[in-house]
Design a protein around this motif. Structure first.
Motif, PDB file in Angstrom:
ATOM      1  N   HIS A 123      -2.472   0.293  -4.519  1.00 12.08           N
ATOM      2  CA  HIS A 123      -2.389  -1.047  -3.937  1.00 12.08           C
ATOM      3  C   HIS A 123      -1.793  -2.004  -4.960  1.00 12.08           C
ATOM      4  CE1 HIS A 123      -5.661   0.757  -1.390  1.00 12.08           C
ATOM      5  NE2 HIS A 123      -4.851   0.270  -0.471  1.00 12.08           N
ATOM      6  N   VAL A 131       0.461  -6.538   4.687  1.00  7.54           N
ATOM      7  CA  VAL A 131       0.432  -5.290   3.925  1.00  7.54           C
ATOM      8  C   VAL A 131       1.738  -4.551   4.167  1.00  7.54           C
ATOM      9  CG1 VAL A 131      -0.794  -3.136   3.467  1.00  7.54           C
ATOM     10  CG2 VAL A 131      -2.075  -5.172   4.162  1.00  7.54           C
ATOM     11  N   TRP A 135      -4.622   6.088  -2.667  1.00  9.68           N
ATOM     12  CA  TRP A 135      -3.767   4.951  -2.344  1.00  9.68           C
ATOM     13  C   TRP A 135      -3.484   4.137  -3.601  1.00  9.68           C
ATOM     14  CZ3 TRP A 135      -1.517   4.271   2.312  1.00  9.68           C
ATOM     15  CH2 TRP A 135      -2.052   4.986   3.397  1.00  9.68           C
ATOM     16  N   ALA A 164       0.854  -1.187   0.000  1.00 10.37           N
ATOM     17  CA  ALA A 164       0.000   0.000   0.000  1.00 10.37           C
ATOM     18  C   ALA A 164       0.891   1.239   0.000  1.00 10.37           C
ATOM     19  CB  ALA A 164      -0.904   0.000   1.230  1.00 10.37           C
ATOM     20  N   ILE A 205     -10.029   4.112   2.472  1.00 15.08           N
ATOM     21  CA  ILE A 205      -9.592   2.778   2.057  1.00 15.08           C
ATOM     22  C   ILE A 205     -10.817   1.869   2.092  1.00 15.08           C
ATOM     23  CG2 ILE A 205      -8.041   0.845   2.547  1.00 15.08           C
ATOM     24  CD1 ILE A 205      -6.509   2.988   4.370  1.00 15.08           C
ATOM     25  N   TRP A 242      -2.109   3.808   6.883  1.00 22.00           N
ATOM     26  CA  TRP A 242      -3.084   2.837   6.370  1.00 22.00           C
ATOM     27  C   TRP A 242      -3.805   2.217   7.561  1.00 22.00           C
ATOM     28  CZ3 TRP A 242      -4.802  -2.227   5.766  1.00 22.00           C
ATOM     29  CH2 TRP A 242      -5.434  -2.543   4.551  1.00 22.00           C
TER      30      TRP A 242
END
Length: 307
Positions: free
Chosen positions: A147, A217, A145, A138, A274, A228
């Motif tokens: 990903h 992550v 964001w 992330a 998110i 995050w």
């Protein structure tokens, strides 16, 4: 080839791409579980081992500090009543009380050791990263964001639905204004599978993961410090440029969960949410095949059974 969008690309082509991707990769029928509820207090539902342990620790500490507060309040009240000038006209002249001083030193130490005995295992459980079933990177950007599914070779950008990059010329002509709720924005949310009260929470593309799998992550930033965070998962990690941090979780319940950037990162900090969708392994395999084709041009070999 990974589809990583630069800020320059976002200015030229991103507006149309996420809507196209969302249409192809949309997952409907999930319950919205992890989100704030107007007028409510307390935690969002805990769906990971980490979140359960954090909430249990919070309740334990709440009980302890409530007991301390009540004790100190009662003690102050007793001193006010018992030793006021009317009832005690002649003040005491002593300056020390050894038993009391020993007690107010030892008792807090015991309380802190007791809290530490429960909080340190929770901290270690967060920091000891297990073997990942799926690894996602992330990257925090101003203000969206990125990903990346590290082992699958593709990535995508996630913008808040209603951010400037997600609005089409037709929507703007119809009166849509970035970051402002309107009938046009409500329809945009509905078309993406979200409800009106999920405005400022829903993103045009969501992170999709399978239920009961260990997700690691890797978190970093491309410009300034972001964070995050998914409350229902019990995870929060700063995204610091030039550094790669890690968090992990295992979601135990299918559904849609929302989080936010939790580190003040500039003018549009409030508008980089998110969205994580936890699905069955079968639904994840189907989504993954489509995502590889959509974002990396990798043809899928997944065969989806039809009824």
């Amino acid at each position: 080839m990974k589809k990583l969008l630069t800020p320059l690309a976002a200015l030229t082509g991103i507006a149309a791409m996420p809507a196209f991707a969302q249409e192809n990769l949309r997952i409907d029928g999930l319950e919205s579980i992890g989100k704030p509820v107007p007028g409510e207090t307390g935690f969002q539902p805990a769906v990971t081992e980490l979140a359960v342990s954090l909430q249990s620790l919070d309740w334990l500490i709440l009980i302890i500090i409530t007991a301390i507060t009540l004790f100190v309040t009662a003690l102050i009240g007793w001193v006010i009543i018992r030793y006021n000038k009317k009832r005690n006209p002649t003040a005491a002249t002593f300056t020390h009380n050894t038993p009391v001083e020993i007690a107010w030193t030892i008792v807090p130490i015991i309380i802190l050791v007791f809290i530490g005995a429960f909080s340190l295992p929770v901290l270690f459980r967060q920091q000891e990263i297990p073997q990942a079933d799926i690894t996602i990177k992330a990257i925090g950007n101003q203000w969206y964001w990125t990903h990346e599914y590290v082992d699958e070779g593709f990535a995508f950008d996630s913008y808040m639905i209603g951010a400037p990059a997600t609005l089409t010329a037709e929507e703007e002509d119809a009166g849509a204004v970035a970051h402002v709720m309107s009938d046009v924005m409500a329809k945009k949310l509905e078309d993406a599978g979200y409800s009106r009260d999920e405005f400022l929470l829903a993103t045009d593309t969501a992170v999709v993961i399978p239920v009961n799998k260990t997700i690691v992550v890797q978190v970093t930033g491309s410009d300034v410090i972001h964070a995050w965070t998914i409350p229902s998962f019990g995870v929060k990690q700063d995204a610091v440029p030039g550094r790669l941090a890690e968090l992990w979780f295992k979601a135990e319940r299918e559904g849609t969960y929302f989080g936010q950037c939790s580190e003040l990162c500039g003018q549009a900090h409030a508008y980089m949410p998110i969205t994580v969708k936890v699905v069955s392994e079968e639904a994840y395999a189907e989504w993954l095949g489509k995502a590889k084709e959509e974002y990396a041009g990798i043809k899928s070999d997944v065969q989806v059974a039809s009824n």
